[in-house]
Write a protein that holds these residues in place. Structure first.
Motif, mmCIF file in Angstrom:
data_model
loop_
_atom_site.group_PDB
_atom_site.id
_atom_site.type_symbol
_atom_site.label_atom_id
_atom_site.label_comp_id
_atom_site.label_asym_id
_atom_site.label_seq_id
_atom_site.Cartn_x
_atom_site.Cartn_y
_atom_site.Cartn_z
ATOM 1 N N LEU A 1 0.828 -1.209 0.000
ATOM 2 C CA LEU A 1 0.000 0.000 0.000
ATOM 3 C C LEU A 1 0.861 1.256 0.000
ATOM 4 C CD1 LEU A 1 -2.899 -0.899 2.460
ATOM 5 C CD2 LEU A 1 -3.059 -0.564 -0.010
ATOM 6 N N LYS A 2 1.946 1.202 0.754
ATOM 7 C CA LYS A 2 2.843 2.361 0.814
ATOM 8 C C LYS A 2 3.415 2.728 -0.550
ATOM 9 C CE LYS A 2 4.782 1.937 5.417
ATOM 10 N NZ LYS A 2 5.945 1.437 6.147
ATOM 11 N N GLU A 3 3.576 1.739 -1.392
ATOM 12 C CA GLU A 3 4.206 1.972 -2.685
ATOM 13 C C GLU A 3 3.207 2.098 -3.829
ATOM 14 O OE1 GLU A 3 7.504 -0.360 -3.587
ATOM 15 O OE2 GLU A 3 8.442 0.198 -1.688
ATOM 16 N N ALA A 4 1.943 1.852 -3.529
ATOM 17 C CA ALA A 4 0.947 1.800 -4.598
ATOM 18 C C ALA A 4 0.634 3.179 -5.165
ATOM 19 C CB ALA A 4 -0.328 1.166 -4.075
ATOM 20 N N ASP A 5 0.380 3.238 -6.471
ATOM 21 C CA ASP A 5 -0.136 4.449 -7.106
ATOM 22 C C ASP A 5 -1.656 4.403 -7.159
ATOM 23 O OD1 ASP A 5 2.454 5.704 -8.003
ATOM 24 O OD2 ASP A 5 2.626 3.763 -8.964
ATOM 25 N N VAL A 6 -2.181 3.189 -7.290
ATOM 26 C CA VAL A 6 -3.631 3.006 -7.376
ATOM 27 C C VAL A 6 -4.020 1.828 -6.487
ATOM 28 C CG1 VAL A 6 -5.570 2.467 -8.903
ATOM 29 C CG2 VAL A 6 -3.616 3.772 -9.792
ATOM 30 N N VAL A 7 -5.081 1.998 -5.694
ATOM 31 C CA VAL A 7 -5.613 0.882 -4.910
ATOM 32 C C VAL A 7 -7.097 0.746 -5.219
ATOM 33 C CG1 VAL A 7 -5.910 -0.131 -2.620
ATOM 34 C CG2 VAL A 7 -3.966 1.375 -3.075
ATOM 35 N N VAL A 8 -7.491 -0.453 -5.642
ATOM 36 C CA VAL A 8 -8.887 -0.694 -5.991
ATOM 37 C C VAL A 8 -9.478 -1.648 -4.958
ATOM 38 C CG1 VAL A 8 -10.451 -1.631 -7.728
ATOM 39 C CG2 VAL A 8 -8.374 -0.405 -8.431
ATOM 40 N N GLY A 9 -10.578 -1.226 -4.345
ATOM 41 C CA GLY A 9 -11.237 -2.068 -3.344
ATOM 42 C C GLY A 9 -12.449 -2.755 -3.935
ATOM 43 N N SER A 10 -12.436 -4.068 -4.003
ATOM 44 C CA SER A 10 -13.595 -4.777 -4.547
ATOM 45 C C SER A 10 -13.879 -6.045 -3.761
ATOM 46 C CB SER A 10 -13.360 -5.103 -6.027
ATOM 47 O OG SER A 10 -12.330 -6.062 -6.143
ATOM 48 N N LEU A 11 -13.698 -5.958 -2.456
ATOM 49 C CA LEU A 11 -14.006 -7.103 -1.611
ATOM 50 C C LEU A 11 -15.504 -7.179 -1.359
ATOM 51 C CD1 LEU A 11 -11.100 -6.665 0.882
ATOM 52 C CD2 LEU A 11 -11.512 -8.758 -0.397
ATOM 53 N N GLU B 1 -19.006 -8.420 3.441
ATOM 54 C CA GLU B 1 -18.741 -9.045 4.741
ATOM 55 C C GLU B 1 -17.248 -9.184 5.005
ATOM 56 O OE1 GLU B 1 -20.100 -10.404 2.168
ATOM 57 O OE2 GLU B 1 -19.438 -12.463 1.838
ATOM 58 N N GLU B 2 -16.430 -9.054 3.962
ATOM 59 C CA GLU B 2 -14.992 -9.224 4.158
ATOM 60 C C GLU B 2 -14.244 -7.907 4.070
ATOM 61 O OE1 GLU B 2 -14.416 -11.863 0.937
ATOM 62 O OE2 GLU B 2 -14.758 -13.649 2.152
ATOM 63 N N ALA B 3 -14.962 -6.872 3.661
ATOM 64 C CA ALA B 3 -14.296 -5.620 3.358
ATOM 65 C C ALA B 3 -14.142 -4.704 4.567
ATOM 66 C CB ALA B 3 -15.080 -4.880 2.272
ATOM 67 N N THR B 4 -15.126 -4.757 5.431
ATOM 68 C CA THR B 4 -15.274 -3.698 6.431
ATOM 69 C C THR B 4 -13.973 -3.376 7.165
ATOM 70 O OG1 THR B 4 -17.366 -4.810 6.766
ATOM 71 C CG2 THR B 4 -16.969 -2.835 8.079
ATOM 72 N N CYS B 5 -13.588 -2.125 7.043
ATOM 73 C CA CYS B 5 -12.459 -1.606 7.818
ATOM 74 C C CYS B 5 -11.142 -2.305 7.489
ATOM 75 C CB CYS B 5 -12.731 -1.752 9.325
ATOM 76 S SG CYS B 5 -13.927 -0.564 9.878
ATOM 77 N N LEU B 6 -11.074 -2.983 6.363
ATOM 78 C CA LEU B 6 -9.842 -3.690 6.062
ATOM 79 C C LEU B 6 -8.661 -2.724 6.028
ATOM 80 C CD1 LEU B 6 -8.602 -6.442 5.314
ATOM 81 C CD2 LEU B 6 -8.692 -5.662 2.949
ATOM 82 N N ILE B 7 -8.840 -1.608 5.273
ATOM 83 C CA ILE B 7 -7.758 -0.626 5.169
ATOM 84 C C ILE B 7 -8.054 0.504 6.147
ATOM 85 C CG2 ILE B 7 -6.447 0.834 3.603
ATOM 86 C CD1 ILE B 7 -6.400 -2.167 2.884
ATOM 87 N N THR B 8 -7.261 0.593 7.164
ATOM 88 C CA THR B 8 -7.516 1.578 8.224
ATOM 89 C C THR B 8 -7.001 2.965 7.841
ATOM 90 O OG1 THR B 8 -5.391 1.104 9.215
ATOM 91 C CG2 THR B 8 -7.240 -0.210 9.986
ATOM 92 N N GLU B 9 -7.426 3.940 8.608
ATOM 93 C CA GLU B 9 -6.967 5.315 8.398
ATOM 94 C C GLU B 9 -5.452 5.418 8.387
ATOM 95 O OE1 GLU B 9 -10.171 8.585 10.023
ATOM 96 O OE2 GLU B 9 -8.080 8.650 10.662
ATOM 97 N N GLU B 10 -4.807 4.714 9.334
ATOM 98 C CA GLU B 10 -3.338 4.792 9.392
ATOM 99 C C GLU B 10 -2.697 4.301 8.100
ATOM 100 O OE1 GLU B 10 -4.363 2.873 13.293
ATOM 101 O OE2 GLU B 10 -5.539 4.063 11.851
ATOM 102 N N MET B 11 -3.257 3.214 7.576
ATOM 103 C CA MET B 11 -2.699 2.685 6.329
ATOM 104 C C MET B 11 -2.818 3.705 5.194
ATOM 105 S SD MET B 11 -4.282 -1.120 6.462
ATOM 106 C CE MET B 11 -3.387 -2.594 6.955
ATOM 107 N N VAL B 12 -3.980 4.333 5.085
ATOM 108 C CA VAL B 12 -4.174 5.333 4.035
ATOM 109 C C VAL B 12 -3.227 6.509 4.257
ATOM 110 C CG1 VAL B 12 -5.821 6.961 3.027
ATOM 111 C CG2 VAL B 12 -6.567 4.642 3.625
ATOM 112 N N ALA B 13 -3.056 6.869 5.533
ATOM 113 C CA ALA B 13 -2.205 8.026 5.856
ATOM 114 C C ALA B 13 -0.765 7.815 5.379
ATOM 115 C CB ALA B 13 -2.232 8.281 7.358
ATOM 116 N N GLU B 14 -0.360 6.571 5.287
ATOM 117 C CA GLU B 14 1.016 6.296 4.858
ATOM 118 C C GLU B 14 1.166 6.148 3.353
ATOM 119 O OE1 GLU B 14 3.022 3.207 6.841
ATOM 120 O OE2 GLU B 14 2.694 4.000 8.856
ATOM 121 N N MET B 15 0.072 6.264 2.628
ATOM 122 C CA MET B 15 0.164 6.122 1.165
ATOM 123 C C MET B 15 0.826 7.358 0.541
ATOM 124 S SD MET B 15 -3.435 4.234 0.177
ATOM 125 C CE MET B 15 -3.203 4.493 -1.593
#
Lengths: 267, 267, 267, 267, 267, 267
Positions: free
Chosen positions: D123-133, D136-150
């Motif tokens: 995630l830190k190195e990604a230019d594009v992240v697509v969420g398609s979970l 029931e499996e998606a909720t909160c998977l990528i947290t605020e902290e993770m996004v903050a480090e993008m």
């Protein structure tokens, strides 16, 4: 021992996923299949054998790889062999399995139903033969005479060795002493190929086990998990000390009990 | 010695074909390139190193292969690595060579001009690094510090070692003792990789030499061949005992004579 | 006749394009190569021969196609044969041509330098053999004995027949009576294969001629065109009644004149 | 309202085809997946963001695309991204879904089980992240902290937004105002992506509905259709004014009735 | 101005690499070609035009893309368009260029010599038309009448616009106001497409310029570089204030001097 | 007759394999599909028709092939047609079948739901139309008017002819007299296409029958086999002289008996 301690034991190779297929077997088959050609390459090099490369060299005919079987091991073996430039021929008893293999590989490939005429001919010319038939279909398929007619220093890798093997001439070896020669053909018959790449294998296993362990924590314990998940229950071979796996009960001559009856008796 | 016996000596790696490229170098590069990943796989397995497989296992990230250079060795290394499911990144100084590599591979692939920012980043994460730059472009490209930051048990294969090498840390090894460790990184620096697959290599060479020998018989002798075929003449490094190869004359400090003048003086 | 009428005659197969290659030869080779496997398929079907299909059928080994040569005809033959699921093996004298073929096809493929050991072995097993070597390299390559050992009802297609042929047993046939049998092998030796698909061939030719005709109109006549375009001049074999093509002058024993001298003499 | 008018209402996203899968969901997923990378490209260009291209440029490392999920949206996103030359990494919870994705794409590709170590790194190195979970499996998977480090100006496209979303930071947007920035990361969270290509979407829908309407005419009315076709019945969420869809009944707190009982009561 | 200050000026689009091709032009063409289909996709979406997707949706015919020209722009446009699932048809005047395009793409593709019959037919049905012919071959190729017959909301992208354009109807636009409609066809005629992805473009340029600047430092200055590197010299259009580029001298009516004479006069 | 002799008769096209699909039908469909394009090529050549080649010729637009249906015949037809360089468009009623076809082919391809607008348009331009729809979906799909608007000398191959055919204009022909013309369109309507390649067909059949015969020997006779193998039992259409196949009993107006009842009555 397990019986005395009234332990619940789970054989991870019997675990099943939502689709009813066995994820551990599948993952280990992917790894074994991907490793097989690297092993073959090692025993084809100048220090161990023929001194030939898999293929791809302009003007030099590629080595010939015969694969017996068309399941996951065969699929990954074929993909790697093609990637290395070898000439690949796949034999199996079942048309529908060969058809599925072609679909998974996504390309045209030599496939043949197992038939003595074609098989003998190809074995004589093969540099590498990989055996990955299911145990019930493998037994004695390749006879001593067939192996005797193979090229000197050809390489046999019997991936099915832990379940009887595809070759009359093969007998189990170990990672410490992995090969022997018979009729001048190199036999590699190590049962646990994935341990050659232990870290990859353990990542693959933890990919499967971590969610199960989390789920166990979630539902409140192993006992609860056995009730909750059919796929998990199928992996239990020893429930409170009773042997619940038919295959093992026969193998070790221990009396077998049906797990459903045992579970029902808890109420 | 050659000089005393007034021998005509031909260095086969200087022979040229009709297109002006060096067929022996090209054939050996194809073989070296195709072998490199098999060597890497051997040093990545559990008995020698990390215990990881090249790739292709569902759910397990592939190993990372960095290739320096984009000539024939690089092309065949890349093709094999991709065939084994690895993640491949190719670096070179020249755009037109990277472009040609992409055309030969026939697929999209990560290519980058050599640039410290990207290169350092990728080296830190690489499992395998293959050096195949031309001697004049390779020297000291990868410094000690860069190697020191690589992963423990990563594998370096320096194919350019016979011409100086791409890594500051590399020094020539042999087939009997092929690797050493520095900064916990495995270095494989055997100069003559194709001899690992000696029969393939000799088939490839005889593919080139047989037509030349037939031609020599045809034109009436080596002497005549030197006159008849420019590509053959370019391979002669010792004509009637005189050193006619500038590179070797410097290397061994023997006085150099131009072969054309020598040939002309025959009349 | 041409000579008397002092005609300027252009042989379109000698025309050259900007890259110095012969566009008409190349276009006709593409068509011949793409047609060859369809012809082979026709003579492999139940009404003419073995009753086999090229390949792709699950569980049935594919037919074996041997291609001699690795130019444009061979490239298009190989591509079609692979597209039809056949097992393809390509033989040529020159490594650099085999290498180029692989690059153009964009895939790994069996290539071998022509060598009696491998060639004889493959011919014995071949269902289809296509000869497309250049005339100077083709003559008598495949001897009578080699053909005699081929399978009954195998199909030989000698695309080089108009320039001598690759097989000792082949002799020219026509579209009306295209095949004969020798040693029980079907020989197809029609020299002008593209006329089987006349409309495609004429579209391909008009693709080449229309721009030339427009250019002639543009520069002010054929005479001017000869001066203006080197590629066009090279196609002229009869200039104002003088034979200006060395090959034809020898063939028909007519005295040859250099076109440049004739052109110069106009001033 | 529907209830009062005693209407039969069909939710087309619940319709099922003969194979039991939902054709409308599948078709819309194909379209959404194929569109996602075009949207990403738009927000990566110089006027909106980083000013980078997906990939394929010789000597310039490709952009990095991380895909969460491995269903139809993920499959079509991956295919498009690869077609544009990007470096693609796919994460999912389930091995069998990743395996199926690889089979559908017909090529080797980076796949990883969702695991914090690898995911955070990518995630830190990604230019594009697509969420398609799946929800029931998606909720909160990528947290605020993770996004903050993008990376600044990286692009997040949350295709699952209508079912909760894969990112803690995402909140629904519209086609009129499709993006917002959080932690300097561009968020695209429009729920109905296929309407970007309205004509294609409506062709795809009419491909599904036309045969159903023809069938309704055939069997003699909607009522008859509900009896005749299980797949159609499953799409009915309101039968004669009664809520027959459990999910919606909970969502809107309307009392639920089983459609089979309602149908049975007609007799 | 340059003249007064006696400046040495280098036009980077005239620089040549070792192979004699122009690296800056080539890199910018790769980027333009890879960007073109993304632009087209933007003008095909529901907010700008037809509301259709490039392709790949099961059961929905793909959009039709016509490409005029078969150089680097065309190659990268075709690769992207195919990657997005569109139906691609390439037209060019020259067979050898079309053949090279096919080799670079590594796949079969519709190619046609430019011929009014086929071209008009395909234009009528096209959703996207990309013009990338060389200036001398482009002028007025697509007439007003041809454009008038195209589909409403079809998209024309004239990549050759800075050199005259391929369409009679096209006239230069800018990134701020990139399109206009004529005959209800959307025209995108921005001359500098790569600036849409400015960072990628500048990485590509610095890939080319950095080694040149290092070389200049190496040889001791710009003056020395002009003597040392033919490819660099060819990029100089103003030497010590004298116009040394014939094309520009005509364009701006400044007297031209041969750079070789100027260089020689330094001695 | 069978009835009198109280014979057990097995219709091999009704046999089923472990997966419940019909192996004989599948194998014959693979062969028919792979043969169809070779037949088309024969009727497109200069002696029979248009004089065009399937495709792949640089600068010459490929022929257009329309395939009706997306089962096994269609899949193999499409694969061969693409291998020969043709432009392929596939039409079917069902999205999920088209999706499966794309997955099996492993590539993007033009697919369309059957819809009069697109279908009529493509038929007018088609050079070859292959009909392989299931009988219940095929009837009268292509009307006389549609055929009347096709190109002169276009080729129709109606693979479904033995089950009614896809074209109103088609009527059964034989291998001796395989084609007729209607509206100047060539119709090939031979019901048993695989017999064109009789040896391949019989290998394919013996691949299926040999294991069955071995199994019969194994279980102790045909009678026992009927009990043991559900797939075999489903192939029995005449049990001890009683008609046990519903379809045939209707066709020939013979009274039908359920095989399970007959088997049960043995006890």
């Amino acid at each position: 021992m397990l019986s005395k301690k009234r332990i619940n034991a789970v054989a991870y190779e019997f675990l099943e996923d939502k689709e009813g297929s066995k994820p551990v077997v599948k993952a280990m088959s992917e790894i074994a299949g991907s490793t097989v050609m690297l092993i073959a390459a090692e025993y084809l090099n100048s220090y161990n054998g023929m001194g030939v490369i898999m293929g791809g060299i302009t003007g030099v005919p590629p080595t010939k790889v015969v694969i017996l079987g068309s399941g996951t091991v065969a699929e990954y073996t074929a993909r790697t062999a093609i990637g290395l430039g070898a000439e690949v021929k796949v034999f199996d008893h079942h048309l529908y399995r060969l058809r599925r293999l072609k679909e998974h590989l996504g390309m045209q490939i030599y496939t043949s139903v197992i038939n003595n005429f074609f098989l003998k001919k190809e074995l004589k010319e093969a540099d590498v033969v990989v055996g990955s038939l299911r145990p019930e279909e493998a037994t004695c398929l390749i006879t001593e005479e067939m192996v005797a007619e193979m090229k000197p220093n050809a390489v046999i890798i019997d991936v099915s060795i832990d379940q009887g093997g595809c070759f009359e001439t093969s007998s189990m070896t170990s990672h410490h002493n992995p090969v022997f020669k018979k009729f001048d053909v190199i036999h590699y018959c190590v049962p646990n190929i994935p341990s050659r790449v232990a870290r990859t294998a353990s990542t693959a296993l933890s990919n499967i086990f971590t969610p199960i362990l989390l789920k166990i924590a979630d539902v409140g314990g192993v006992e609860e998990m056995i009730y909750a998940k059919k796929g998990f229950k199928n992996g239990v071979y020893c429930y409170k000390g009773c042997m619940t796996n038919l295959y093992l009960s026969k193998q070790f001559n221990i009396s077998y009990k049906d797990i459903h009856l045992l579970l029902a008796s808890n109420f």
